[in-house]
Design a protein around this motif. Structure first.
Motif, PDB file in Angstrom:
ATOM      1  N   ASN A  25     -65.217 -43.602  -5.406  1.00  0.00           N
ATOM      2  CA  ASN A  25     -65.460 -44.585  -4.345  1.00  0.00           C
ATOM      3  C   ASN A  25     -66.310 -44.004  -3.208  1.00  0.00           C
ATOM      4  OD1 ASN A  25     -63.856 -46.138  -5.962  1.00  0.00           O
ATOM      5  ND2 ASN A  25     -62.159 -46.314  -4.530  1.00  0.00           N
ATOM      6  N   ARG A  26     -67.326 -43.240  -3.599  1.00  0.00           N
ATOM      7  CA  ARG A  26     -68.299 -42.648  -2.684  1.00  0.00           C
ATOM      8  C   ARG A  26     -67.653 -41.632  -1.728  1.00  0.00           C
ATOM      9  NH1 ARG A  26     -73.097 -44.177  -3.340  1.00  0.00           N
ATOM     10  NH2 ARG A  26     -73.775 -43.218  -1.369  1.00  0.00           N
ATOM     11  N   ILE A  27     -66.569 -41.012  -2.189  1.00  0.00           N
ATOM     12  CA  ILE A  27     -65.896 -39.958  -1.428  1.00  0.00           C
ATOM     13  C   ILE A  27     -65.747 -38.744  -2.340  1.00  0.00           C
ATOM     14  CG2 ILE A  27     -63.838 -39.322  -0.120  1.00  0.00           C
ATOM     15  CD1 ILE A  27     -63.440 -42.542  -0.028  1.00  0.00           C
ATOM     16  N   LEU A  28     -66.232 -37.597  -1.898  1.00  0.00           N
ATOM     17  CA  LEU A  28     -66.188 -36.371  -2.684  1.00  0.00           C
ATOM     18  C   LEU A  28     -65.018 -35.515  -2.206  1.00  0.00           C
ATOM     19  CD1 LEU A  28     -67.421 -34.397  -4.749  1.00  0.00           C
ATOM     20  CD2 LEU A  28     -68.891 -33.541  -2.895  1.00  0.00           C
ATOM     21  N   PHE A  29     -64.103 -35.177  -3.132  1.00  0.00           N
ATOM     22  CA  PHE A  29     -62.936 -34.351  -2.823  1.00  0.00           C
ATOM     23  C   PHE A  29     -63.128 -32.960  -3.418  1.00  0.00           C
ATOM     24  CE2 PHE A  29     -61.350 -38.654  -2.510  1.00  0.00           C
ATOM     25  CZ  PHE A  29     -60.532 -38.603  -1.387  1.00  0.00           C
ATOM     26  N   LEU A  30     -62.835 -31.943  -2.609  1.00  0.00           N
ATOM     27  CA  LEU A  30     -62.977 -30.546  -3.017  1.00  0.00           C
ATOM     28  C   LEU A  30     -61.658 -29.827  -2.740  1.00  0.00           C
ATOM     29  CD1 LEU A  30     -66.365 -30.117  -1.145  1.00  0.00           C
ATOM     30  CD2 LEU A  30     -66.151 -30.234  -3.644  1.00  0.00           C
TER      31      LEU A  30
ATOM     32  N   THR B 262     -74.925 -30.855  -2.802  1.00  0.00           N
ATOM     33  CA  THR B 262     -76.363 -31.101  -2.957  1.00  0.00           C
ATOM     34  C   THR B 262     -76.650 -32.058  -4.110  1.00  0.00           C
ATOM     35  OG1 THR B 262     -76.849 -28.890  -2.107  1.00  0.00           O
ATOM     36  CG2 THR B 262     -78.593 -30.012  -3.329  1.00  0.00           C
ATOM     37  N   LYS B 263     -76.067 -31.762  -5.265  1.00  0.00           N
ATOM     38  CA  LYS B 263     -76.355 -32.543  -6.465  1.00  0.00           C
ATOM     39  C   LYS B 263     -75.910 -33.998  -6.334  1.00  0.00           C
ATOM     40  CE  LYS B 263     -74.023 -31.551 -10.243  1.00  0.00           C
ATOM     41  NZ  LYS B 263     -73.618 -30.831 -11.478  1.00  0.00           N
ATOM     42  N   LEU B 264     -74.808 -34.218  -5.597  1.00  0.00           N
ATOM     43  CA  LEU B 264     -74.238 -35.562  -5.495  1.00  0.00           C
ATOM     44  C   LEU B 264     -74.538 -36.231  -4.157  1.00  0.00           C
ATOM     45  CD1 LEU B 264     -70.734 -34.666  -7.003  1.00  0.00           C
ATOM     46  CD2 LEU B 264     -72.644 -35.762  -8.196  1.00  0.00           C
ATOM     47  N   VAL B 265     -75.504 -35.709  -3.425  1.00  0.00           N
ATOM     48  CA  VAL B 265     -75.729 -36.160  -2.051  1.00  0.00           C
ATOM     49  C   VAL B 265     -75.978 -37.662  -1.955  1.00  0.00           C
ATOM     50  CG1 VAL B 265     -78.227 -35.737  -2.067  1.00  0.00           C
ATOM     51  CG2 VAL B 265     -76.929 -35.567   0.092  1.00  0.00           C
ATOM     52  N   ASP B 266     -76.538 -38.275  -2.987  1.00  0.00           N
ATOM     53  CA  ASP B 266     -76.792 -39.712  -2.957  1.00  0.00           C
ATOM     54  C   ASP B 266     -75.594 -40.535  -3.448  1.00  0.00           C
ATOM     55  OD1 ASP B 266     -79.405 -39.357  -2.026  1.00  0.00           O
ATOM     56  OD2 ASP B 266     -80.191 -39.117  -4.061  1.00  0.00           O
ATOM     57  N   ASP B 267     -74.538 -39.843  -3.909  1.00  0.00           N
ATOM     58  CA  ASP B 267     -73.394 -40.543  -4.497  1.00  0.00           C
ATOM     59  C   ASP B 267     -72.156 -40.554  -3.608  1.00  0.00           C
ATOM     60  OD1 ASP B 267     -74.691 -41.111  -7.024  1.00  0.00           O
ATOM     61  OD2 ASP B 267     -74.528 -38.968  -7.445  1.00  0.00           O
ATOM     62  N   TYR B 268     -72.162 -39.802  -2.505  1.00  0.00           N
ATOM     63  CA  TYR B 268     -71.001 -39.804  -1.609  1.00  0.00           C
ATOM     64  C   TYR B 268     -71.463 -40.037  -0.173  1.00  0.00           C
ATOM     65  CZ  TYR B 268     -72.244 -35.039  -0.158  1.00  0.00           C
ATOM     66  OH  TYR B 268     -72.912 -33.957   0.351  1.00  0.00           O
ATOM     67  N   ASP B 269     -70.552 -40.620   0.603  1.00  0.00           N
ATOM     68  CA  ASP B 269     -70.801 -40.849   2.028  1.00  0.00           C
ATOM     69  C   ASP B 269     -69.902 -39.994   2.910  1.00  0.00           C
ATOM     70  OD1 ASP B 269     -72.744 -42.970   1.629  1.00  0.00           O
ATOM     71  OD2 ASP B 269     -71.053 -44.215   0.996  1.00  0.00           O
ATOM     72  N   VAL B 270     -68.773 -39.545   2.358  1.00  0.00           N
ATOM     73  CA  VAL B 270     -67.814 -38.707   3.073  1.00  0.00           C
ATOM     74  C   VAL B 270     -67.361 -37.606   2.124  1.00  0.00           C
ATOM     75  CG1 VAL B 270     -65.517 -38.599   4.142  1.00  0.00           C
ATOM     76  CG2 VAL B 270     -66.987 -40.584   4.559  1.00  0.00           C
ATOM     77  N   ALA B 271     -67.205 -36.382   2.633  1.00  0.00           N
ATOM     78  CA  ALA B 271     -66.674 -35.278   1.835  1.00  0.00           C
ATOM     79  C   ALA B 271     -65.368 -34.798   2.460  1.00  0.00           C
ATOM     80  CB  ALA B 271     -67.677 -34.129   1.764  1.00  0.00           C
ATOM     81  N   VAL B 272     -64.397 -34.419   1.601  1.00  0.00           N
ATOM     82  CA  VAL B 272     -63.086 -33.973   2.062  1.00  0.00           C
ATOM     83  C   VAL B 272     -62.777 -32.624   1.424  1.00  0.00           C
ATOM     84  CG1 VAL B 272     -60.623 -34.500   2.192  1.00  0.00           C
ATOM     85  CG2 VAL B 272     -62.306 -36.369   2.241  1.00  0.00           C
ATOM     86  N   LEU B 273     -62.559 -31.621   2.265  1.00  0.00           N
ATOM     87  CA  LEU B 273     -62.172 -30.298   1.793  1.00  0.00           C
ATOM     88  C   LEU B 273     -60.659 -30.145   1.924  1.00  0.00           C
ATOM     89  CD1 LEU B 273     -62.723 -27.371   0.915  1.00  0.00           C
ATOM     90  CD2 LEU B 273     -63.148 -26.815   3.318  1.00  0.00           C
ATOM     91  N   LEU B 274     -59.999 -29.729   0.849  1.00  0.00           N
ATOM     92  CA  LEU B 274     -58.554 -29.543   0.810  1.00  0.00           C
ATOM     93  C   LEU B 274     -58.280 -28.086   0.453  1.00  0.00           C
ATOM     94  CD1 LEU B 274     -57.981 -32.705  -1.404  1.00  0.00           C
ATOM     95  CD2 LEU B 274     -57.608 -32.588   1.076  1.00  0.00           C
ATOM     96  N   ALA B 275     -57.703 -27.320   1.365  1.00  0.00           N
ATOM     97  CA  ALA B 275     -57.434 -25.902   1.116  1.00  0.00           C
ATOM     98  C   ALA B 275     -56.264 -25.467   1.985  1.00  0.00           C
ATOM     99  CB  ALA B 275     -58.668 -25.058   1.406  1.00  0.00           C
TER     100      ALA B 275
END
Length: 407
Positions: free
Chosen positions: A258-263, A294-307
Protein backbone atom coordinates in the motif's frame (compact mmCIF):
# COMPACT_ATOMS: atom_id res chain seq x y z
CA UNK A 1 -1.84 27.72 5.95
CA UNK A 2 -3.37 25.30 8.44
CA UNK A 3 -3.40 25.91 12.15
CA UNK A 4 -3.76 23.52 15.04
CA UNK A 5 -4.97 24.65 18.43
CA UNK A 6 -4.80 28.25 17.26
CA UNK A 7 -1.07 28.02 16.54
CA UNK A 8 0.48 28.86 13.20
CA UNK A 9 2.59 26.16 11.65
CA UNK A 10 5.97 26.76 10.14
CA UNK A 11 6.04 26.69 6.37
CA UNK A 12 7.50 23.70 4.62
CA UNK A 13 6.45 20.06 4.48
CA UNK A 14 8.93 18.97 7.13
CA UNK A 15 9.04 22.22 9.10
CA UNK A 16 9.85 21.55 12.73
CA UNK A 17 7.77 23.06 15.48
CA UNK A 18 9.37 25.63 17.74
CA UNK A 19 8.53 26.46 21.32
CA UNK A 20 7.23 22.94 21.91
CA UNK A 21 9.78 20.21 22.54
CA UNK A 22 9.05 16.88 20.91
CA UNK A 23 10.41 15.23 24.05
CA UNK A 24 8.08 17.28 26.24
CA UNK A 25 10.52 16.82 29.10
CA UNK A 26 8.45 18.30 31.88
CA UNK A 27 5.14 16.70 31.00
CA UNK A 28 6.77 13.41 30.17
CA UNK A 29 8.55 13.39 33.53
CA UNK A 30 5.23 13.84 35.29
CA UNK A 31 3.65 11.16 33.15
CA UNK A 32 6.51 8.74 33.77
CA UNK A 33 6.34 9.32 37.52
CA UNK A 34 2.59 8.79 37.50
CA UNK A 35 2.65 5.74 35.22
CA UNK A 36 5.66 4.18 36.93
CA UNK A 37 4.15 4.47 40.40
CA UNK A 38 0.81 3.15 39.16
CA UNK A 39 2.37 0.11 37.56
CA UNK A 40 4.75 -0.51 40.46
CA UNK A 41 1.78 -0.59 42.78
CA UNK A 42 -0.01 -2.96 40.41
CA UNK A 43 2.97 -5.31 40.28
CA UNK A 44 4.00 -5.03 43.94
CA UNK A 45 2.90 -8.58 44.70
CA UNK A 46 5.48 -9.94 42.27
CA UNK A 47 8.70 -11.06 43.96
CA UNK A 48 10.80 -10.51 40.83
CA UNK A 49 12.47 -7.16 40.21
CA UNK A 50 10.53 -4.94 37.80
CA UNK A 51 13.55 -4.18 35.66
CA UNK A 52 11.65 -2.35 32.95
CA UNK A 53 9.90 0.03 35.37
CA UNK A 54 13.09 0.60 37.36
CA UNK A 55 14.66 2.07 34.23
CA UNK A 56 11.71 4.31 33.50
CA UNK A 57 11.04 5.58 37.00
CA UNK A 58 14.69 6.50 37.46
CA UNK A 59 14.03 9.29 34.93
CA UNK A 60 10.98 10.41 36.84
CA UNK A 61 12.71 10.54 40.24
CA UNK A 62 15.82 12.47 39.24
CA UNK A 63 14.46 15.63 40.84
CA UNK A 64 14.75 14.03 44.29
CA UNK A 65 18.45 13.39 43.90
CA UNK A 66 19.05 16.90 42.55
CA UNK A 67 17.37 18.44 45.60
CA UNK A 68 19.30 16.14 47.95
CA UNK A 69 22.63 17.09 46.38
CA UNK A 70 21.75 20.77 46.54
CA UNK A 71 21.01 20.47 50.27
CA UNK A 72 24.31 18.71 50.87
CA UNK A 73 26.27 21.27 48.89
CA UNK A 74 25.00 24.04 51.15
CA UNK A 75 26.19 22.18 54.24
CA UNK A 76 29.68 21.30 53.01
CA UNK A 77 32.54 23.33 51.59
CA UNK A 78 35.31 21.47 49.73
CA UNK A 79 39.01 22.26 50.14
CA UNK A 80 40.31 23.83 46.86
CA UNK A 81 43.11 21.23 46.74
CA UNK A 82 40.54 18.43 46.93
CA UNK A 83 38.58 19.98 44.07
CA UNK A 84 41.76 20.33 42.00
CA UNK A 85 42.71 16.69 42.66
CA UNK A 86 39.23 15.50 41.66
CA UNK A 87 39.35 17.50 38.42
CA UNK A 88 42.81 16.10 37.61
CA UNK A 89 41.68 12.51 38.22
CA UNK A 90 38.56 13.02 36.09
CA UNK A 91 40.68 14.46 33.29
CA UNK A 92 43.06 11.50 33.32
CA UNK A 93 40.20 8.99 33.40
CA UNK A 94 38.41 10.88 30.62
CA UNK A 95 41.47 10.84 28.38
CA UNK A 96 41.91 7.13 29.05
CA UNK A 97 38.27 6.44 28.19
CA UNK A 98 38.56 8.52 25.02
CA UNK A 99 41.70 6.69 23.92
CA UNK A 100 40.11 3.34 24.65
CA UNK A 101 36.92 4.21 22.81
CA UNK A 102 38.81 5.58 19.83
CA UNK A 103 41.48 2.92 19.33
CA UNK A 104 40.10 -0.25 20.93
CA UNK A 105 37.41 -1.02 18.29
CA UNK A 106 40.03 -0.83 15.56
CA UNK A 107 42.39 -3.07 17.48
CA UNK A 108 39.66 -5.60 18.10
CA UNK A 109 38.42 -5.35 14.55
CA UNK A 110 41.86 -6.18 13.12
CA UNK A 111 42.28 -9.38 15.07
CA UNK A 112 40.23 -12.52 15.24
CA UNK A 113 38.03 -12.08 18.32
CA UNK A 114 36.41 -14.57 20.67
CA UNK A 115 33.69 -15.36 18.13
CA UNK A 116 36.20 -16.10 15.39
CA UNK A 117 35.30 -13.23 13.03
CA UNK A 118 38.04 -11.81 10.81
CA UNK A 119 38.45 -8.18 9.81
CA UNK A 120 35.68 -7.41 7.34
CA UNK A 121 36.35 -6.99 3.66
CA UNK A 122 34.32 -5.52 0.84
CA UNK A 123 31.55 -7.95 -0.06
CA UNK A 124 29.56 -8.20 -3.27
CA UNK A 125 25.96 -8.66 -2.09
CA UNK A 126 23.41 -10.37 -4.26
CA UNK A 127 20.52 -8.03 -5.17
CA UNK A 128 17.72 -7.96 -2.62
CA UNK A 129 14.69 -9.66 -4.13
CA UNK A 130 11.46 -7.91 -3.18
CA UNK A 131 7.98 -7.86 -4.69
CA UNK A 132 5.01 -5.64 -3.94
CA UNK A 133 2.51 -7.23 -1.58
CA UNK A 134 -1.13 -7.34 -2.75
CA UNK A 135 -3.04 -4.17 -1.94
CA UNK A 136 -5.80 -4.14 0.62
CA UNK A 137 -8.71 -1.70 0.74
CA UNK A 138 -7.91 1.48 -1.12
CA UNK A 139 -4.29 0.42 -1.41
CA UNK A 140 -2.76 3.51 0.20
CA UNK A 141 -3.14 2.89 3.93
CA UNK A 142 -2.16 0.42 6.64
CA UNK A 143 -2.59 0.05 10.40
CA UNK A 144 -0.21 -1.90 12.63
CA UNK A 145 0.90 -2.24 16.25
CA UNK A 146 4.42 -2.07 17.69
CA UNK A 147 5.88 -3.08 21.04
CA UNK A 148 9.30 -3.70 22.61
CA UNK A 149 11.21 -4.82 25.69
CA UNK A 150 8.80 -7.39 27.11
CA UNK A 151 8.25 -9.72 28.84
CA UNK A 152 11.02 -9.64 31.46
CA UNK A 153 9.29 -11.01 34.57
CA UNK A 154 6.83 -13.74 35.46
CA UNK A 155 4.21 -11.06 36.17
CA UNK A 156 4.60 -9.74 32.63
CA UNK A 157 4.54 -13.24 31.15
CA UNK A 158 1.53 -14.41 33.12
CA UNK A 159 -0.56 -11.23 33.29
CA UNK A 160 0.45 -8.03 31.53
CA UNK A 161 1.55 -9.18 28.09
CA UNK A 162 -1.20 -11.80 27.52
CA UNK A 163 -3.77 -9.12 28.36
CA UNK A 164 -2.17 -6.64 25.96
CA UNK A 165 -2.03 -9.14 23.09
CA UNK A 166 -5.60 -10.30 23.64
CA UNK A 167 -6.96 -6.75 23.48
CA UNK A 168 -5.36 -5.57 20.25
CA UNK A 169 -7.87 -4.43 17.66
CA UNK A 170 -8.36 -6.89 14.83
CA UNK A 171 -8.51 -3.95 12.41
CA UNK A 172 -4.70 -3.83 12.31
CA UNK A 173 -2.79 -5.87 9.74
CA UNK A 174 0.18 -6.93 11.84
CA UNK A 175 2.14 -6.52 15.09
CA UNK A 176 5.89 -5.96 15.24
CA UNK A 177 7.92 -6.80 18.35
CA UNK A 178 11.11 -4.74 18.32
CA UNK A 179 13.15 -7.14 20.43
CA UNK A 180 14.28 -7.91 23.98
CA UNK A 181 11.66 -10.59 24.52
CA UNK A 182 13.37 -11.93 27.63
CA UNK A 183 16.31 -11.35 29.97
CA UNK A 184 18.72 -14.07 31.04
CA UNK A 185 18.70 -16.30 27.94
CA UNK A 186 16.85 -19.18 29.65
CA UNK A 187 14.95 -21.35 27.18
CA UNK A 188 11.74 -21.18 29.21
CA UNK A 189 11.68 -17.40 28.76
CA UNK A 190 12.06 -17.62 24.97
CA UNK A 191 9.33 -20.24 24.85
CA UNK A 192 6.95 -18.22 27.01
CA UNK A 193 7.35 -15.07 24.90
CA UNK A 194 6.78 -17.02 21.69
CA UNK A 195 3.66 -18.69 23.09
CA UNK A 196 2.18 -15.35 24.16
CA UNK A 197 2.76 -13.77 20.75
CA UNK A 198 1.12 -16.75 19.06
CA UNK A 199 -2.12 -15.77 20.82
CA UNK A 200 -2.32 -12.68 18.61
CA UNK A 201 -5.22 -12.39 16.16
CA UNK A 202 -2.86 -10.89 13.56
CA UNK A 203 0.57 -11.85 12.14
CA UNK A 204 3.50 -11.02 14.42
CA UNK A 205 6.92 -10.09 13.04
CA UNK A 206 9.83 -10.32 15.48
CA UNK A 207 13.33 -8.85 15.33
CA UNK A 208 16.04 -9.47 17.95
CA UNK A 209 17.11 -7.14 20.73
CA UNK A 210 20.49 -7.26 22.45
CA UNK A 211 19.09 -9.40 25.28
CA UNK A 212 17.96 -12.09 22.86
CA UNK A 213 21.31 -13.05 21.28
CA UNK A 214 24.09 -10.47 21.64
CA UNK A 215 24.15 -10.27 25.45
CA UNK A 216 23.89 -14.00 26.14
CA UNK A 217 26.92 -15.42 27.95
CA UNK A 218 26.93 -18.13 25.29
CA UNK A 219 26.31 -16.36 21.98
CA UNK A 220 25.67 -19.59 20.09
CA UNK A 221 23.05 -20.56 22.68
CA UNK A 222 21.30 -17.25 22.01
CA UNK A 223 21.29 -17.92 18.27
CA UNK A 224 19.93 -21.43 18.84
CA UNK A 225 17.11 -20.19 21.06
CA UNK A 226 16.23 -17.36 18.68
CA UNK A 227 16.11 -19.76 15.73
CA UNK A 228 14.06 -22.31 17.63
CA UNK A 229 11.40 -19.93 18.93
CA UNK A 230 11.29 -16.87 16.60
CA UNK A 231 12.62 -17.88 13.19
CA UNK A 232 10.06 -16.80 10.55
CA UNK A 233 7.60 -16.19 13.37
CA UNK A 234 5.09 -14.43 11.12
CA UNK A 235 4.56 -17.69 9.21
CA UNK A 236 2.48 -18.98 12.11
CA UNK A 237 -0.32 -16.99 10.44
CA UNK A 238 -1.70 -16.95 6.92
CA UNK A 239 -0.96 -13.52 5.43
CA UNK A 240 -0.35 -11.99 2.03
CA UNK A 241 2.79 -9.96 2.82
CA UNK A 242 5.51 -10.73 0.28
CA UNK A 243 8.55 -10.64 2.55
CA UNK A 244 12.20 -10.40 1.55
CA UNK A 245 14.59 -11.70 4.22
CA UNK A 246 18.33 -11.68 4.87
CA UNK A 247 20.83 -12.21 7.68
CA UNK A 248 22.42 -15.32 9.15
CA UNK A 249 19.12 -16.25 10.83
CA UNK A 250 16.86 -14.60 8.23
CA UNK A 251 16.01 -12.23 11.05
CA UNK A 252 15.95 -9.03 8.99
CA UNK A 253 13.21 -8.37 6.46
CA UNK A 254 11.48 -5.93 4.16
CA UNK A 255 8.10 -5.73 2.50
CA UNK A 256 6.20 -3.15 0.49
CA UNK A 257 2.46 -2.76 0.81
CA UNK A 258 0.00 0.00 0.00
CA UNK A 259 2.83 2.36 -1.00
CA UNK A 260 4.54 1.95 2.39
CA UNK A 261 7.98 0.34 2.64
CA UNK A 262 8.74 -1.55 5.88
CA UNK A 263 12.32 -2.37 6.90
CA UNK A 264 12.82 -4.68 9.91
CA UNK A 265 16.50 -4.78 10.85
CA UNK A 266 18.78 -6.63 13.26
CA UNK A 267 20.32 -3.48 14.76
CA UNK A 268 20.66 -4.05 18.52
CA UNK A 269 21.84 -2.18 21.58
CA UNK A 270 24.35 -3.28 24.19
CA UNK A 271 28.08 -3.75 23.68
CA UNK A 272 29.22 -5.65 20.58
CA UNK A 273 29.89 -9.33 21.20
CA UNK A 274 32.16 -9.02 18.18
CA UNK A 275 33.23 -5.70 16.68
CA UNK A 276 33.88 -7.13 13.24
CA UNK A 277 30.53 -8.98 13.14
CA UNK A 278 28.67 -5.78 14.06
CA UNK A 279 30.49 -3.81 11.37
CA UNK A 280 29.86 -6.50 8.78
CA UNK A 281 26.15 -6.76 9.66
CA UNK A 282 25.71 -2.98 9.68
CA UNK A 283 27.43 -2.77 6.30
CA UNK A 284 25.14 -5.36 4.74
CA UNK A 285 22.01 -3.80 6.24
CA UNK A 286 22.97 -0.33 5.05
CA UNK A 287 23.66 -1.65 1.56
CA UNK A 288 20.28 -3.41 1.36
CA UNK A 289 18.30 -0.51 2.83
CA UNK A 290 19.84 1.96 0.37
CA UNK A 291 19.21 -0.49 -2.47
CA UNK A 292 15.53 -0.85 -1.57
CA UNK A 293 14.96 2.85 -0.94
CA UNK A 294 16.45 3.59 -4.37
CA UNK A 295 15.04 0.74 -6.43
CA UNK A 296 11.49 1.21 -5.13
CA UNK A 297 11.50 5.01 -4.93
CA UNK A 298 8.53 5.29 -7.30
CA UNK A 299 6.54 2.60 -5.45
CA UNK A 300 6.45 3.98 -1.89
CA UNK A 301 5.46 7.29 -0.33
CA UNK A 302 6.45 6.54 3.28
CA UNK A 303 9.24 4.35 4.68
CA UNK A 304 9.23 2.76 8.16
CA UNK A 305 12.35 1.48 9.89
CA UNK A 306 11.78 -1.09 12.67
CA UNK A 307 14.81 -1.94 14.83
CA UNK A 308 15.64 -2.48 18.48
CA UNK A 309 18.62 -0.21 19.20
CA UNK A 310 18.49 3.33 20.43
CA UNK A 311 21.21 4.73 18.12
CA UNK A 312 24.50 5.37 19.92
CA UNK A 313 28.18 5.59 19.00
CA UNK A 314 28.24 1.84 18.25
CA UNK A 315 25.78 2.51 15.42
CA UNK A 316 27.40 5.60 13.88
CA UNK A 317 28.68 3.56 10.93
CA UNK A 318 25.08 2.73 10.04
CA UNK A 319 23.27 5.98 10.82
CA UNK A 320 25.62 8.95 11.03
CA UNK A 321 28.65 8.48 8.78
CA UNK A 322 28.81 10.61 5.66
CA UNK A 323 27.51 7.67 3.64
CA UNK A 324 25.15 6.55 6.41
CA UNK A 325 21.39 6.16 6.46
CA UNK A 326 20.53 9.65 7.76
CA UNK A 327 22.07 11.51 4.82
CA UNK A 328 20.54 9.02 2.41
CA UNK A 329 17.07 9.55 3.89
CA UNK A 330 17.58 13.30 3.62
CA UNK A 331 18.35 13.01 -0.07
CA UNK A 332 15.34 10.75 -0.71
CA UNK A 333 13.13 13.43 0.85
CA UNK A 334 10.15 11.23 1.78
CA UNK A 335 8.64 10.87 5.29
CA UNK A 336 10.75 8.36 7.23
CA UNK A 337 9.48 6.89 10.53
CA UNK A 338 11.95 5.04 12.79
CA UNK A 339 10.54 3.02 15.71
CA UNK A 340 12.86 1.46 18.28
CA UNK A 341 12.97 0.00 21.80
CA UNK A 342 16.04 -0.33 24.03
CA UNK A 343 15.51 2.81 26.17
CA UNK A 344 12.33 1.44 27.83
CA UNK A 345 10.78 4.92 27.98
CA UNK A 346 8.81 7.00 25.50
CA UNK A 347 10.54 9.75 23.56
CA UNK A 348 10.12 11.46 20.21
CA UNK A 349 12.80 13.07 18.09
CA UNK A 350 11.52 15.06 15.16
CA UNK A 351 14.30 15.87 12.74
CA UNK A 352 16.54 13.08 14.07
CA UNK A 353 20.18 13.32 12.94
CA UNK A 354 19.34 16.87 11.75
CA UNK A 355 17.21 15.43 8.95
CA UNK A 356 13.82 17.15 8.74
CA UNK A 357 11.99 14.21 7.17
CA UNK A 358 13.28 11.74 9.83
CA UNK A 359 11.01 11.03 12.83
CA UNK A 360 12.44 8.72 15.51
CA UNK A 361 10.25 7.33 18.32
CA UNK A 362 11.35 5.27 21.32
CA UNK A 363 8.68 2.93 22.70
CA UNK A 364 7.81 2.27 26.33
CA UNK A 365 8.68 -1.15 27.65
CA UNK A 366 5.75 -3.55 27.93
CA UNK A 367 5.35 -3.11 31.66
CA UNK A 368 4.70 0.62 31.29
CA UNK A 369 2.34 0.68 28.32
CA UNK A 370 0.53 -1.43 25.75
CA UNK A 371 1.68 -1.63 22.11
CA UNK A 372 1.34 1.61 20.18
CA UNK A 373 -1.00 1.89 17.22
CA UNK A 374 0.37 3.33 13.97
CA UNK A 375 -1.94 4.37 11.14
CA UNK A 376 -0.44 5.45 7.81
CA UNK A 377 -2.50 6.81 4.93
CA UNK A 378 -0.43 8.13 2.07
CA UNK A 379 -3.40 10.05 0.61
CA UNK A 380 -3.27 12.49 3.51
CA UNK A 381 -1.08 15.53 3.88
CA UNK A 382 -0.11 14.26 7.35
CA UNK A 383 0.12 10.53 6.59
CA UNK A 384 1.55 9.12 9.86
CA UNK A 385 -0.60 8.96 12.99
CA UNK A 386 0.53 7.33 16.27
CA UNK A 387 -1.61 6.68 19.33
CA UNK A 388 -1.07 5.09 22.74
CA UNK A 389 -3.80 3.09 24.45
CA UNK A 390 -3.86 5.18 27.64
CA UNK A 391 -5.15 8.63 26.77
CA UNK A 392 -3.03 10.08 29.57
CA UNK A 393 0.11 9.05 27.67
CA UNK A 394 0.77 11.90 25.26
CA UNK A 395 2.03 11.66 21.67
CA UNK A 396 3.41 15.09 20.82
CA UNK A 397 4.56 14.46 17.27
CA UNK A 398 1.95 12.41 15.56
CA UNK A 399 -1.39 12.24 17.36
CA UNK A 400 -2.94 14.26 14.53
CA UNK A 401 -0.52 13.22 11.81
CA UNK A 402 3.07 13.80 10.75
CA UNK A 403 4.75 15.52 8.98
CA UNK A 404 2.90 18.77 9.58
CA UNK A 405 1.86 19.88 6.14
CA UNK A 406 1.01 23.48 5.29
CA UNK A 407 -0.96 22.75 2.14
Amino acid sequence: MRTRGGRKKKRGLFGRRHGKSSLAATSNTKNLRKDGKRLQKKASHDDESTQCIATATSYADNSYFVEELQDKSEKRRCDPWVVTLIILVCFILGMGAFAGGYFLPDVLGKAENKQGYEEIEEIEYTPTDISISPSSGVGTSITFYAMADAPYTDHERENIMPYQIKNLSSSAEFLIHLGDLQKGCNEDAYQAASDILKQSNMPVFVIPGDNDINDCADYEHGEEQWTKHFHLHDKNWDHDFVVSRWGKLEESFAFLKNRILFLGLNIVGGSPHSVSEWKSRHSEHLHRVKELLTKLVDDYDVAVLLAHASPRSNHADFFEDEDGLANFVKNIGKPFLHLHGDDHVWSEKEGAFDVDNYMMVSLDCGEIASPIKVEIDTRKDNPIKISREDEALVVECCSEGWPWSTN
